[in-house]
Design a protein around this motif. Structure first.
Motif, short mmCIF file in Angstrom:
data_model
loop_
_atom_site.label_atom_id
_atom_site.label_comp_id
_atom_site.label_asym_id
_atom_site.label_seq_id
_atom_site.Cartn_x
_atom_site.Cartn_y
_atom_site.Cartn_z
N THR A 1 14.75 3.89 -2.30
CA THR A 1 13.67 4.16 -1.36
C THR A 1 14.16 4.89 -0.12
N GLY B 1 4.69 9.98 -2.48
CA GLY B 1 4.15 8.66 -2.15
C GLY B 1 5.21 7.79 -1.53
N ALA B 2 4.80 6.95 -0.59
CA ALA B 2 5.73 6.04 0.08
C ALA B 2 5.03 4.72 0.38
N GLN B 3 5.79 3.66 0.32
CA GLN B 3 5.24 2.34 0.65
C GLN B 3 5.03 2.27 2.16
N ARG C 1 0.84 -1.19 0.00
CA ARG C 1 0.00 0.00 0.00
C ARG C 1 0.88 1.24 0.00
N ARG C 2 0.54 2.21 -0.85
CA ARG C 2 1.33 3.44 -0.97
C ARG C 2 0.46 4.65 -0.64
N GLN D 1 -4.79 7.88 -2.63
CA GLN D 1 -3.59 7.07 -2.52
C GLN D 1 -3.08 6.72 -3.91
N TYR D 2 -1.82 6.25 -3.95
CA TYR D 2 -1.30 5.67 -5.17
C TYR D 2 -1.93 4.29 -5.35
#
Length: 298
Positions: A225, A240-242, A164-165, A263-264
């Motif tokens: 990352t 965006g980030a995981q 999920r990002r 969200q992405y």
């Protein structure tokens, strides 16, 4: 029996020469000297009574007979390995070469690979971390980790899970630039993103009304990352980030989620390995181990 084993050994060397296109590259991969590789290929040619390889000072290519022999020899070698594993003990042996993106490898895969190695001491495990897509056959990679939509590449793929990002930013950045509440407000901000992203300054999001694209000027790019997380924490922009990879930063208040309804697209994670009639036991075993371990994380 000895002659058969010699032919199989020479066949293995020839297949790697054909795949890598070089005697020296095959030697490095098989841990043999170049003269030893050349000797194996020469012996195989003498045994068959045909020339398999055209050699010049600058390049190497397969003859028509070599191409035919390679296409038949590769599945034969796979079948020999499979037969050996079926009658051997359950202990995994050999060299397992794994390739993965750097951030994912450092955060998750290293510990997972180490745990697998401890369970199977007969293996030699090699972890290659590289954010580029590598040619699995050329690099003799047994298994690689791929994110997102898979390219049509003739690889076998097994889905491991989904990342999920979310959109995040540092509190200091938001204090200076304001907290965006709608996609339209993002246009006044700057973003931190992967340098290999195909969308340039366009931020692809999914919201209540479906997919949308928002143009957000880029302030900082990187292909790693951890570097991008540092840039976000340092206040260079939003991005965006995981989610699993920034849990600590969120818990410490170094990053905060913004616009939670946007969200992405979730990022599928796959294990991929070269197409073959037979998948080695070491690859099957590590894939099962990896999927089980990741189920607790993502």
């Amino acid at each position: 029996m000895g002659e058969i084993l010699d032919v199989l050994a020479a066949m293995k060397v020839f297949v790697r020469v054909a795949e890598l296109g070089s005697l020296s590259a095959a030697g490095r991969d098989l841990k043999l000297s170049q003269p030893a590789v050349s000797q194996k290929v020469n012996a195989l040619e003498q045994h068959l009574g045909v020339r398999l390889v055209n050699r010049t000072t600058r390049q190497l290519s397969l003859t028509e007979a070599g191409q035919t022999y390679y296409s038949r020899a590769k599945p034969v070698l796979a079948a020999v390995i499979e037969a050996a594993e079926l009658v051997a003990s359950s202990e995994l042996t050999g060299h397992l070469r794994i390739q993965a993106p750097t951030g994912f490898g450092q955060m998750y895969l290293a510990d997972i690979a180490i745990a697998f190695q401890l369970k199977h001491p007969g293996l030699t495990t090699e972890l290659m971390l590289d954010d580029r897509y590598v040619d699995l056959t050329e690099q003799a990679v047994d298994l690689a980790i791929r994110f997102g939509t898979l390219r049509s590449s003739g690889l076998i793929a097994r889905r491991l899970g989904t990342l999920r990002r979310i959109l995040v930013a540092a509190p200091d950045y938001l204090d200076q630039h304001g907290i965006p509440e709608t996609p339209e407000e993002l246009s006044t901000h700057r973003q931190v993103r992967f340098s290999w992203a195909a969308t340039d300054d366009t931020m692809p999001l999914i919201g209540p009304a479906g997919s949308l694209l928002v143009v957000v000027e880029t302030s900082f790019l990187a292909n790693n990352t951890f570097v991008l997380t540092k840039a976000l924490v340092g206040g260079l922009g939003l991005g965006g980030a995981q989610l699993p990879q920034i849990q600590d930063e969120l818990a410490a208040g170094k990053l905060v989620q913004i616009m939670p309804v946007y969200q992405y697209a979730p990022l599928d994670v796959h294990a991929v390995f070269p197409m073959s009639q037979y998948v080695p036991a070491k690859v099957r075993g590590f894939t099962d181990h990896l999927k089980s371990a990741l189920a607790k994380i993502i």
